[in-house]
Design a protein around this motif. Structure first.
Motif, PDB file in Angstrom:
ATOM      1  N   VAL A 487       0.928  -1.184  -0.126  1.00  0.00           N
ATOM      2  CA  VAL A 487       0.090   0.046   0.100  1.00  0.00           C
ATOM      3  C   VAL A 487       0.846   1.240  -0.022  1.00  0.00           C
ATOM      4  O   VAL A 487       0.773   2.224  -0.633  1.00  0.00           O
ATOM      5  CB  VAL A 487      -0.835   0.084   1.232  1.00  0.00           C
ATOM      6  CG1 VAL A 487      -1.749   1.425   1.327  1.00  0.00           C
ATOM      7  CG2 VAL A 487      -1.955  -1.011   1.023  1.00  0.00           C
ATOM      8  N   ALA A 488       1.924   1.088   0.830  1.00  0.00           N
ATOM      9  CA  ALA A 488       2.848   2.371   0.915  1.00  0.00           C
ATOM     10  C   ALA A 488       3.464   2.500  -0.598  1.00  0.00           C
ATOM     11  O   ALA A 488       3.604   3.668  -0.997  1.00  0.00           O
ATOM     12  CB  ALA A 488       4.021   2.250   1.596  1.00  0.00           C
ATOM     13  N   ASP A 489       3.955   1.423  -1.068  1.00  0.00           N
ATOM     14  CA  ASP A 489       4.469   1.879  -2.404  1.00  0.00           C
ATOM     15  C   ASP A 489       3.615   2.402  -3.445  1.00  0.00           C
ATOM     16  O   ASP A 489       3.962   3.419  -4.146  1.00  0.00           O
ATOM     17  CB  ASP A 489       4.927   0.094  -3.170  1.00  0.00           C
ATOM     18  CG  ASP A 489       6.449  -0.316  -2.644  1.00  0.00           C
ATOM     19  OD1 ASP A 489       6.947   0.609  -2.053  1.00  0.00           O
ATOM     20  OD2 ASP A 489       6.373  -1.435  -2.753  1.00  0.00           O
ATOM     21  N   GLU A 490       2.292   2.111  -3.437  1.00  0.00           N
ATOM     22  CA  GLU A 490       1.440   2.492  -4.270  1.00  0.00           C
ATOM     23  C   GLU A 490       0.884   4.167  -4.097  1.00  0.00           C
ATOM     24  O   GLU A 490       0.968   5.003  -4.830  1.00  0.00           O
ATOM     25  CB  GLU A 490      -0.313   1.922  -4.232  1.00  0.00           C
ATOM     26  CG  GLU A 490      -0.180   0.570  -4.868  1.00  0.00           C
ATOM     27  CD  GLU A 490      -1.276  -0.557  -4.396  1.00  0.00           C
ATOM     28  OE1 GLU A 490      -1.266  -1.553  -4.671  1.00  0.00           O
ATOM     29  OE2 GLU A 490      -2.150   0.036  -3.636  1.00  0.00           O
ATOM     30  N   LEU A 491       0.769   4.474  -2.549  1.00  0.00           N
ATOM     31  CA  LEU A 491       0.811   5.743  -2.301  1.00  0.00           C
ATOM     32  C   LEU A 491       2.131   6.712  -2.781  1.00  0.00           C
ATOM     33  O   LEU A 491       2.004   7.820  -3.484  1.00  0.00           O
ATOM     34  CB  LEU A 491       0.564   6.118  -0.866  1.00  0.00           C
ATOM     35  CG  LEU A 491      -0.565   5.477  -0.296  1.00  0.00           C
ATOM     36  CD1 LEU A 491      -0.941   6.022   1.327  1.00  0.00           C
ATOM     37  CD2 LEU A 491      -1.844   5.599  -0.999  1.00  0.00           C
ATOM     38  N   VAL A 492       3.363   6.130  -2.429  1.00  0.00           N
ATOM     39  CA  VAL A 492       4.459   6.946  -2.856  1.00  0.00           C
ATOM     40  C   VAL A 492       4.245   7.042  -4.467  1.00  0.00           C
ATOM     41  O   VAL A 492       4.890   8.191  -4.705  1.00  0.00           O
ATOM     42  CB  VAL A 492       5.733   6.174  -2.516  1.00  0.00           C
ATOM     43  CG1 VAL A 492       6.952   6.738  -2.871  1.00  0.00           C
ATOM     44  CG2 VAL A 492       5.894   5.984  -0.986  1.00  0.00           C
ATOM     45  N   ALA A 493       4.022   5.873  -5.130  1.00  0.00           N
ATOM     46  CA  ALA A 493       4.047   6.172  -6.575  1.00  0.00           C
ATOM     47  C   ALA A 493       2.993   7.329  -7.253  1.00  0.00           C
ATOM     48  O   ALA A 493       3.286   8.095  -7.906  1.00  0.00           O
ATOM     49  CB  ALA A 493       3.601   5.012  -7.290  1.00  0.00           C
ATOM     50  N   ARG A 494       1.959   7.466  -6.359  1.00  0.00           N
ATOM     51  CA  ARG A 494       0.826   8.614  -6.655  1.00  0.00           C
ATOM     52  C   ARG A 494       1.663   9.724  -6.465  1.00  0.00           C
ATOM     53  O   ARG A 494       1.401  10.812  -7.009  1.00  0.00           O
ATOM     54  CB  ARG A 494      -0.340   8.302  -6.007  1.00  0.00           C
ATOM     55  CG  ARG A 494      -1.232   7.286  -6.685  1.00  0.00           C
ATOM     56  CD  ARG A 494      -2.179   6.910  -5.687  1.00  0.00           C
ATOM     57  NE  ARG A 494      -3.252   7.729  -5.506  1.00  0.00           N
ATOM     58  CZ  ARG A 494      -4.176   7.774  -4.284  1.00  0.00           C
ATOM     59  NH1 ARG A 494      -3.846   6.672  -3.557  1.00  0.00           N
ATOM     60  NH2 ARG A 494      -5.063   8.643  -4.069  1.00  0.00           N
ATOM     61  N   VAL A 495       2.370  10.009  -5.353  1.00  0.00           N
ATOM     62  CA  VAL A 495       2.859  11.430  -4.670  1.00  0.00           C
ATOM     63  C   VAL A 495       4.074  11.562  -5.908  1.00  0.00           C
ATOM     64  O   VAL A 495       4.225  12.634  -6.170  1.00  0.00           O
ATOM     65  CB  VAL A 495       3.491  11.226  -3.461  1.00  0.00           C
ATOM     66  CG1 VAL A 495       4.448  12.478  -3.113  1.00  0.00           C
ATOM     67  CG2 VAL A 495       2.277  11.180  -2.508  1.00  0.00           C
ATOM     68  N   GLU A 496       4.723  10.456  -6.410  1.00  0.00           N
ATOM     69  CA  GLU A 496       5.955  10.776  -7.399  1.00  0.00           C
ATOM     70  C   GLU A 496       5.558  11.466  -8.726  1.00  0.00           C
ATOM     71  O   GLU A 496       6.226  12.340  -9.124  1.00  0.00           O
ATOM     72  CB  GLU A 496       6.504   9.424  -7.530  1.00  0.00           C
ATOM     73  CG  GLU A 496       7.906   9.728  -8.241  1.00  0.00           C
ATOM     74  CD  GLU A 496       8.669   8.410  -8.478  1.00  0.00           C
ATOM     75  OE1 GLU A 496       9.931   8.626  -8.194  1.00  0.00           O
ATOM     76  OE2 GLU A 496       8.072   7.475  -9.032  1.00  0.00           O
ATOM     77  N   ALA A 497       4.217  11.334  -8.824  1.00  0.00           N
ATOM     78  CA  ALA A 497       3.481  12.255 -10.078  1.00  0.00           C
ATOM     79  C   ALA A 497       3.757  13.477  -9.839  1.00  0.00           C
ATOM     80  O   ALA A 497       3.937  14.285 -10.903  1.00  0.00           O
ATOM     81  CB  ALA A 497       2.076  11.756 -10.301  1.00  0.00           C
ATOM     82  N   HIS A 498       3.907  14.062  -8.464  1.00  0.00           N
ATOM     83  CA  HIS A 498       3.913  15.674  -8.343  1.00  0.00           C
ATOM     84  C   HIS A 498       5.476  15.915  -8.030  1.00  0.00           C
ATOM     85  O   HIS A 498       5.773  16.783  -7.717  1.00  0.00           O
ATOM     86  CB  HIS A 498       2.956  15.894  -7.234  1.00  0.00           C
ATOM     87  CG  HIS A 498       1.559  15.584  -7.867  1.00  0.00           C
ATOM     88  ND1 HIS A 498       0.635  16.481  -8.284  1.00  0.00           N
ATOM     89  CD2 HIS A 498       0.680  14.596  -7.802  1.00  0.00           C
ATOM     90  CE1 HIS A 498      -0.279  16.021  -8.707  1.00  0.00           C
ATOM     91  NE2 HIS A 498      -0.496  14.944  -7.892  1.00  0.00           N
TER      92      HIS A 498
END
Ligand code: NAD
Ligand code: LYC
Length: 607
Positions: A487-498
């Motif tokens: 779950v953390a990997d998924e959230l970090v990937a979404r933040v990485e878009a910004h």
């Protein structure tokens, strides 16, 4: 001494991989220290020298620190009756304790964990100081009456240096036909700059924007002119009505209102109304139509009036200083003191709280017991066989537990941040998913304000998002670990878009789930606090500090006005004031007191 907050389990495989990667690549270290904030008015005034840091050292990776007891903690005496026994050293509990101690009361605070501050504590790992909860502090200004944290500290002779944040939040919101690149809004500390930026995004709503936030200012200015004490005490209230009749009438008129209704009076554009929703959701975890207008007035204006200010050394410094001030006044705080039971005498309506019993069997007697645990923990776990009072049954119908959070505490190489990056961010990719678990992303980078929180050449990035404990219950340990890292990997990937390059720049990561919050903050289901289960009548249904059990008071986010550090400090001021009145240490008018509280109860029952 290192104070630490152990999150559940080691972050095992992922961290080992990261440590290996870090040792292979070397950890960037600033050759110059950040200058912090030079001025905060206007745009892009923050200066960070770290992005030009040279790699000059390889980090030595220490094993996670074991929790250590807060300095000065000792066993508190049990051989006399305290004026107040306080369960929990969250900011609500500590404010009550220090307010009482400042008036000469003998108090003991019993804290299950090893540090003060509860969800506003902090913990240390490998040279980083991570805030347990949010790093966004209201109430630390120097003017008016709503700077409640500053005032709570001052009451016990303490103050903290703070760094002003030039923005409250940088919003990254969904694309729309009007905003094909996505809606980007920064809430600047300077009110006019914020209104101008928002009006540029919605030029046809310029007037509506001014009128809506103008109403928020009417509420805030009223609040900010009153001395803030217990609204359960009519003598004080009459005094404030006499001194500030317009302010009190203004507040009385807004007590039953919700923010969504006020917003819809002035604003028609659905996208702008969604913006008002996220403005509320990101601190109340409900949309504008369920968020009391008085709280919105406080949040939407204090950010421009007193401003958002970061306490140097971390949010946990607030609790540490309050605890120190308490002890300096001869009262006690004991850590690792797990209260298992609130002791009562008498039954039913005659029941009276007389003390508490710890897990180790020790008993602390008190004229008053104050619980900083949530209402669910207090009435369902700590009160043994007592029947649930009617008022509490009603509370459970009106309010439910909000979700908890999944929290990712990261250390990142400083060069990943571009110039002008703000401290706090909210990311919503799809309005329809804003309220879903893990739908809205919260990101804080407190080292932009206080570089001392992380090793040179690094920043802290704290990503968190609302989530339910049920999503993590009953999993075998290995599955639980795998799930939380996934779950953390998924959230970090979404933040990485910004924040491009975030994953590669990560040198430390630790993940906490709602189970972690439940375990270390001792909050039922790890909840962030109560939220209305149906459309509320503003704040009228929210209980104050007294409870149906004599001698037992509640403080913290299960009481008026709800979640938020500044909010629980208000609840602490109110609680201490009411306790002092009930103990005969501050004057009341008994007949008025009884009559008023009966009416207040009746209004709440119908709200
Ligand atoms: N930026 C922000 O505004 C921000 C940041 C962090 C926290 N917060 C707010 O802080 C609020 C919570 O503050 P609070 O004062 O209500 O409580 P809290 O949950 O922070 O603290 C309660 C304390 O009581 C202790 N405790 C609970 N049960 C106990 C028991 N049986 N025995 C001994 N100790 C026990 C816990 O360990 C904890 O330290 C939240 O609503 C959150 O919004 C806000
Ligand atoms: C009769 C009667 C009862 C009465 C009469 C009338 C009157 C006088 C009235 C009065 C009233 C009053 C005083 C009230 C008060 C109120 C208050 C003080 C309030 C406060 C509030 C506060 C708040 C709500 C705050 C909050 C905050 C928060 C929650 C925050 C959070 C944050 C977060 C989560 C973060 C985010 C992050 C990112 C973005 C990253």
């Amino acid at each position: 001494m290192v104070q630490s907050f152990t999150f559940e389990g080691p972050s095992s495989i992922w961290r080992l991989q990261q440590q290996q990667r870090r040792q292979a690549h070397g950890l960037a270290s600033c050759s110059t220290r950040c200058q912090g904030l030079s001025t905060f008015k206007g745009v892009n005034t923050y200066k960070c020298n770290r992005k030009s840091a040279k790699i000059s050292a390889v980090a030595t990776v220490a094993p996670p620190a074991e929790p250590q007891l807060q300095k000065g903690s000792a066993k508190a005496p049990t051989d006399f009756e305290y004026d107040a026994v306080i369960i929990g050293s969250g900011i609500g509990g500590l404010t009550t304790a220090t307010q009482l101690a400042a008036k000469g009361a003998r108090v003991v605070v019993l804290e299950k964990y090893v540090i003060p501050g509860g969800s506003a504590g902090h913990f240390h790992r490998e040279g980083y100081t991570f805030d347990v909860g949010s790093s966004m502090m209201f109430g630390m200004g120097h003017e008016g009456t709503t700077n409640l944290i500053t005032r709570a500290l001052a009451a016990v002779g303490k103050s903290l240096d703070t760094v002003p944040d030039p923005t409250q939040i940088h919003y990254h919101l969904p694309r729309s036909p009007a905003h094909p690149q996505g809606l980007e809004v920064r809430v600047w500390r300077a009110y006019d700059d914020f209104v101008e930026e928002l009006s540029q995004r919605f030029p046809h709503e310029r007037e509506g924007i001014k009128k809506f936030y103008g109403e928020c200012w009417a509420v805030f200015n009223a609040l900010n002119s009153l001395e803030l004490k217990s609204l359960e005490e009519p003598r004080y209230l009459l005094g404030e009505f006499a001194k500030h009749p317009i302010a009190c009438l203004t507040l009385a008129s807004y007590l039953p209102s919700n923010t969504g209704d006020v917003a819809r009076k002035h604003i028609k554009d659905p996208e702008l109304l969604s913006f008002i929703d996220i403005e509320c959701y990101c601190w109340s975890t409900v949309l504008a139509e369920h968020t009391p207008m008085i709280n919105a007035g406080m949040v939407f204006c204090d950010r421009h009036y007193g401003g958002i200010n970061y306490p140097v050394g971390g949010v946990g410094r607030i609790g540490e200083e309050l605890a120190a001030g308490l002890q300096e006044r001869g009262s006690h705080i004991e850590y690792k003191a797990n209260v298992k039971q609130i002791l009562t005498e008498g039954d039913g309506e005659a029941a009276r709280a007389v003390g508490v019993k710890l897990a180790d069997g020790r008993i602390f007697r008190g004229k008053t017991v104050v619980s900083n645990a949530t209402r669910w923990d207090t009435f369902e776990n700590l009160l043994g066989d007592q029947d649930m009072p009617k008022a509490e049954q009603l509370f459970r119908k009106r309010y439910k537990k909000s979700p908890s959070f999944l929290s990712i505490h990261m250390g990142v190489r400083a060069d990943v941040l571009s110039e002008g990056t703000q401290c706090h961010h909210i990311i919503v990719e799809d309005w329809a998913r804003m309220e879903d678990p893990l739908g809205t992303l919260f990101v804080s980078i407190p080292t932009l304000l206080d570089p001392s929180l992380s090793p040179e050449g690094t920043h802290i990035v704290h990503i968190f998002s609302p989530d339910w404990i049920d999503n993590y219950r009953g999993l075998p340990p290995a599955e639980y670990e795998t799930k939380k890292e996934r779950v953390a990997d998924e959230l970090v990937a979404r933040v990485e878009a910004h924040l491009p390059g975030l994953v590669a720049a990560t040198v430390f990561r630790e993940v906490g789930t709602p189970k972690t919050h439940r375990r270390f903050l001792n909050r039922e289901d790890g909840s962030y606090g109560p939220i209305p289960s149906r459309r509320p009548l503003g704040m009228l249904g929210m209980p104050f500090n007294r409870t149906a059990i004599k001698g037992l008071y509640c403080v913290g986010d299960s009481t008026f006005p709800g979640q938020g550090v500044n909010a629980v400090v208000f609840s602490g001021f109110g609680c201490a004031h009411r306790v002092l009145c009930d103990q005969g240490k501050q004057p009341i008018i008994p007949v008025l007191d009884q009559g008023y509280n009966a009416v207040l109860g009746a209004v709440r029952d119908r709200a």
